[in-house]
Scaffold this motif. Structure first.
Motif, PDB file in Angstrom:
ATOM      1  N   GLN A  33       0.817  -1.217   0.000  1.00 40.80           N
ATOM      2  CA  GLN A  33       0.000   0.000   0.000  1.00 40.80           C
ATOM      3  C   GLN A  33       0.850   1.267   0.000  1.00 40.80           C
ATOM      4  O   GLN A  33       0.344   2.347  -0.318  1.00 40.80           O
ATOM      5  CB  GLN A  33      -0.972  -0.025   1.184  1.00 40.80           C
ATOM      6  CG  GLN A  33      -2.084  -1.047   0.948  1.00 40.80           C
ATOM      7  CD  GLN A  33      -3.102  -1.076   2.066  1.00 40.80           C
ATOM      8  OE1 GLN A  33      -2.763  -0.904   3.240  1.00 40.80           O
ATOM      9  NE2 GLN A  33      -4.362  -1.306   1.738  1.00 40.80           N
ATOM     10  N   PRO A  37      -1.948   2.687  -2.694  1.00 38.51           N
ATOM     11  CA  PRO A  37      -2.764   2.858  -1.480  1.00 38.51           C
ATOM     12  C   PRO A  37      -4.085   2.079  -1.539  1.00 38.51           C
ATOM     13  O   PRO A  37      -4.604   1.689  -0.498  1.00 38.51           O
ATOM     14  CB  PRO A  37      -3.023   4.359  -1.425  1.00 38.51           C
ATOM     15  CG  PRO A  37      -2.080   4.977  -2.378  1.00 38.51           C
ATOM     16  CD  PRO A  37      -1.606   3.955  -3.342  1.00 38.51           C
ATOM     17  N   ASN A  43      -8.272  -0.147   4.136  1.00 43.87           N
ATOM     18  CA  ASN A  43      -7.284   0.913   4.019  1.00 43.87           C
ATOM     19  C   ASN A  43      -6.044   0.603   4.855  1.00 43.87           C
ATOM     20  O   ASN A  43      -6.080  -0.239   5.747  1.00 43.87           O
ATOM     21  CB  ASN A  43      -7.876   2.243   4.489  1.00 43.87           C
ATOM     22  CG  ASN A  43      -8.867   2.783   3.499  1.00 43.87           C
ATOM     23  OD1 ASN A  43      -8.704   2.596   2.301  1.00 43.87           O
ATOM     24  ND2 ASN A  43      -9.910   3.423   4.006  1.00 43.87           N
ATOM     25  N   PHE A  44      -4.993   1.359   4.567  1.00 37.87           N
ATOM     26  CA  PHE A  44      -3.721   1.133   5.255  1.00 37.87           C
ATOM     27  C   PHE A  44      -3.871   1.110   6.769  1.00 37.87           C
ATOM     28  O   PHE A  44      -3.289   0.263   7.443  1.00 37.87           O
ATOM     29  CB  PHE A  44      -2.713   2.218   4.850  1.00 37.87           C
ATOM     30  CG  PHE A  44      -1.401   2.107   5.559  1.00 37.87           C
ATOM     31  CD1 PHE A  44      -0.430   1.238   5.098  1.00 37.87           C
ATOM     32  CD2 PHE A  44      -1.138   2.856   6.697  1.00 37.87           C
ATOM     33  CE1 PHE A  44       0.790   1.115   5.769  1.00 37.87           C
ATOM     34  CE2 PHE A  44       0.066   2.742   7.369  1.00 37.87           C
ATOM     35  CZ  PHE A  44       1.030   1.876   6.903  1.00 37.87           C
TER      36      PHE A  44
END
Ligand code: HEM
Ligand code: HEM
Ligand SMILES: [Fe+2]
Lengths: 456, 223
Positions: A33, A37, A43-44
């Protein structure tokens, strides 16, 4: 293995290595990521939370398993209550599963992280202690049950050995130091002040006590070294850990809004923190050298000594390079911190638990001889990959410090342009690390189950 | 040293160190309020939003947290709140390749976050983060009046020229080729949104006519 109830350690070890595998898989996603991303549905921030929480939880489970093995052996009796230990194990597994499900839900629907009873339902939004309050309470209950079981076992025979004392002392300190992370403060400065009590006093306080105790235990078990001598050095080591580590906490209070006298307190005490870690290396080498006769569990010894060395290198050396305020002013919060975090956790605690597993599992399974080659393979795949990851990220940290902190370039452009190759290499070495973990997991599950081929 | 002596040294030494830590903690807690502005209801609400969306999972604040995104300690010092608010509500509307996802913040949550970040920016952090020393050493070589203004108003916080500067706005290395007309630049600086719909660039309408002209003259030389 002398006592049937020591077998409970296997449950904890199995859960630990499986979570280790999960940790490293999500670690690779996190690394990707940095380049893409949107690489994954989560998500990260959620991936990273899973990565570091899996790490902390599996290390804790490894420590509990190890302790359930050590206490009966030292007290020379069965565990006070095996059913309680089993209950505590499954309750922990259940709580961890619920927390993970919560993280994933929150990762997909951020709005689901609602506030109830003044705390957040799914994710507390504080690094390492993301677990919500209800889970904190379950964790504390679980650890208390565990400690209670251990203390009752010792009370059965009243054999309170030095190793046990420091081990359980460290675990009690660990449980107590979880509490400063369990209340809300309106000030972000106070928030981080207490947060560091948990994080720093864990890894540079209580966990090091546990490491020193397990080191003495392993050296004794592997080499038959005189307990008296081991115990004396253990006390000196943990004494120095505490004298330097408790006030060394100040190295996190340079720039968070706290008064400037912490620059002195933190700088002086934390610079001394490598000394006890160096003593542990010397301890491991001295006892090994003084031993005559053959050591049958060579891989166990190999891992024990490696733990001592990498504890010193990762925590001691990679820690001390950025611990003085004059340096930390420029490097604080850069990739250099990540490099240190990885090597320190790997050397101090990953190798500690892996060593404990290799020292105790053969005897739990009643194997006198076992095939040790897989253990070496896992060790080298993991260690070489980790060293490369750390060198890579140290490079990224140096570039970031120079370009962003000294030259004033923008954070995003340094990350996206100048450090791109470092991210690529981290991901590649991460796959190498994964190979090592896969070998490890398979080996731990099968180790000592079938007789070793002759000559191995 | 006997085992017992070593043991007692460990136990009592630890207790002593811990007592010192508690004394220092009490002293520190007493001093913190004077090192930071007052915490209003909005600041507190903003801090809660910060936790709710796990901003620390990507960002550092006070230098601690994750190293995936820029530090938030002095966020409102370098960039205006109007821009930051627009960005956090919909990062990809401002920069299509932004790595920060759309989190679905409400208007109120964004306002509270701004109050929180503003509070954070005013905390006395013993001068951290330090100003980049090598950049200061190299500064002061600005040639034209417009270039001086460009530095003074920190346009580089959002714009790059030949690799130096932020990425919030377009790269200005060739701004003069793209917009050769100084009048366009003057109008744009005064009211960006009038020329670029929904622009996230702050208006520089406090500048004098002469200053605007100097800046525009400088911008058209960038080719
Ligand atoms: C014993 C095992 C240790 C472990 C597992 C460990 C781990 C870590 C981790 C994970 C962080 C980053 C925390 C964050 O995410 O914000 C950190 C920060 C730090 N550690 Fe360690 N550490 C250890 C020992 C040490 C020692 C002995 C020293 C000093 C001699 C040290 C010096 C530092 C410093 C100065 C920082 C702050 C970095 C910054 O300013 O960004 N650590 N450590
Ligand atoms: C496959 C190997 C691994 C990869 C690719 C990997 C990748 C990552 C990434 C990308 C981050 C986020 C860093 C950031 O915020 O900038 C991270 C954080 C972290 N990882 Fe790993 N990791 C791996 C293995 C491990 C192992 C084995 C450990 C434990 C020894 C570990 C401990 C940590 C810790 C403590 C953090 C949070 C603190 C920090 O960022 O300094 N990781 N990892
Ligand atoms: Fe620390």
């Amino acid at each position: 293995m002398k006592y049937q109830s020591q077998k409970i350690a296997l449950n904890f070890y199995t859960a630990a290595v499986v979570l280790f595998l999960v940790q490293v898989l999500v670690g690779i996603i996190a690394a990707l990521q940095f380049m893409w991303p949107d690489f994954f549905i989560l998500n990260f921030n959620t991936i990273r939370t899973l990565h570091i929480n899996a790490l902390v939880v599996w290390l804790l489970m490894g420590m509990m398993g190890a302790t359930y093995y050590v206490v009966p052996e030292e007290s020379e009796t069965e565990l006070w209550s095996l059913p309680l230990a089993q209950f505590q194990f499954w309750a922990t597994v259940l709580a961890v599963t619920l927390v993970v499900v919560g993280y994933i839900v929150m990762g997909i629907f951020p709005q689901a992280n609602i506030e109830i009873f003044g705390t957040l339902l799914l994710n507390e939004g504080r690094e390492y202690i993301e677990a919500p309050r209800w889970a904190d309470i379950l964790i504390v209950v679980s650890v208390l049950l565990f400690l209670f079981n251990c203390f009752m076992t010792i009370m059965k025979t009243k054999k309170f050995t030095a190793v046990q004392g420091v081990l359980l002392g460290g675990l009690t300190f660990l449980a107590l130091m979880y509490l400063p992370g369990m209340f809300y403060t309106k000030s972000m400065v106070k928030d981080q002040y207490w947060w560091w009590w948990v994080v720093h006093l864990w890894v540079e306080g209580s966990w090091e006590l546990i490491a020193a105790a397990l080191l003495a235990f392993m050296l004794h078990k592997l080499l038959g070294t005189d307990v008296k001598v081991l115990a004396k050095w253990m006390y000196i080591e943990v004494g120095l850990v505490m004298f330097t580590g408790i006030l060394g906490l100040g190295h996190h209070y340079y720039w968070i809004g706290t008064p400037s006298y912490w620059l002195w307190v933190g700088g002086i005490f934390s610079s001394l923190e490598p000394i006890p870690l160096l003593l542990m290396v010397w301890d491991a080498f001295r006892t090994t050298r003084e031993t005559r006769g053959v050591v049958s569990n060579r891989i166990g010894l190999y891992l024990t000594v490696s733990h001592a060395i990498f504890n010193f290198v990762g925590a001691g050396l990679w820690g001390v390079i950025h611990t003085l305020p004059q340096v930390n002013k420029w490097t604080h919060g850069t990739q250099l911190t990540t490099a240190h975090g990885h090597l320190a956790f790997y050397g101090a605690y990953v190798l500690l638990i892996v060593a404990m597993i290799y020292v105790t599992v053969p005897s739990i399974r009643g194997a006198k001889e076992f095939n040790q080659s897989k253990g070496y393979q896992a060790f080298w795949w993991m260690t070489i990959s980790m060293v490369f990851i750390v060198v890579t990220i140290t490079g990224a940290g140096m570039v970031q410090t120079y370009l962003e902190r000294l030259l004033g370039l923008d954070y995003v452009s340094v990350k996206a342009n100048y450090n791109l190759w470092f991210w690529i290499f981290r991901a590649i070495f991460g796959v190498g690390f994964l190979v090592g973990v896969l070998i490890l997991v398979v080996d731990v599950l099968t180790l000592g189950k079938k007789p070793a081929a002759s000559g191995s | 040293m006997s085992n017992n002596a070593a043991k007692h040294l460990f136990i009592w030494g630890s207790v002593l160190c811990f007592v010192i830590l508690i004394v220092l903690t009490v002293d520190t807690m007493g001093k913190l309020d004077s090192r930071a502005p007052e915490i209003t209801a909005e600041v507190d609400a903003g801090k809660k939003v910060w936790h709710k969306y796990d901003c620390i999972g990507c960002h550092t604040i006070l230098g601690n947290g994750s190293y995936f995104a820029p530090d938030m300690t002095k966020a409102t010092v370098r960039k205006p709140k109007g821009y930051l608010k627009k960005f956090i509500m919909n990062p990809r509307a401002i920069r299509p390749d932004a790595a920060m996802p759309v989190l679905g913040l409400s208007e109120k949550e964004a306002n509270d976050l701004m109050a929180f970040l503003d509070w954070m920016s005013k905390v006395d952090t013993n001068n951290w983060p330090p100003p980049p020393i090598l950049a200061q050493a190299a500064a002061g070589k600005a040639a034209s009046a417009g270039q001086v203004l460009f530095q003074q108003h920190d346009c580089a916080a959002c714009h790059q020229i030949r690799g130096i500067g932020g990425v919030a706005g377009p790269d200005l290395t060739n701004a003069g080729s793209k917009q050769p007309d100084p009048e366009w630049h003057i109008a744009h600086l005064k009211d960006p949104a009038a020329l670029a719909p929904d622009s996230a660039m702050p208006a520089f309408n406090e500048l004098s006519d002469q200053e605007l002209r100097d800046l525009a003259e400088y911008l058209v030389t960038l080719k």
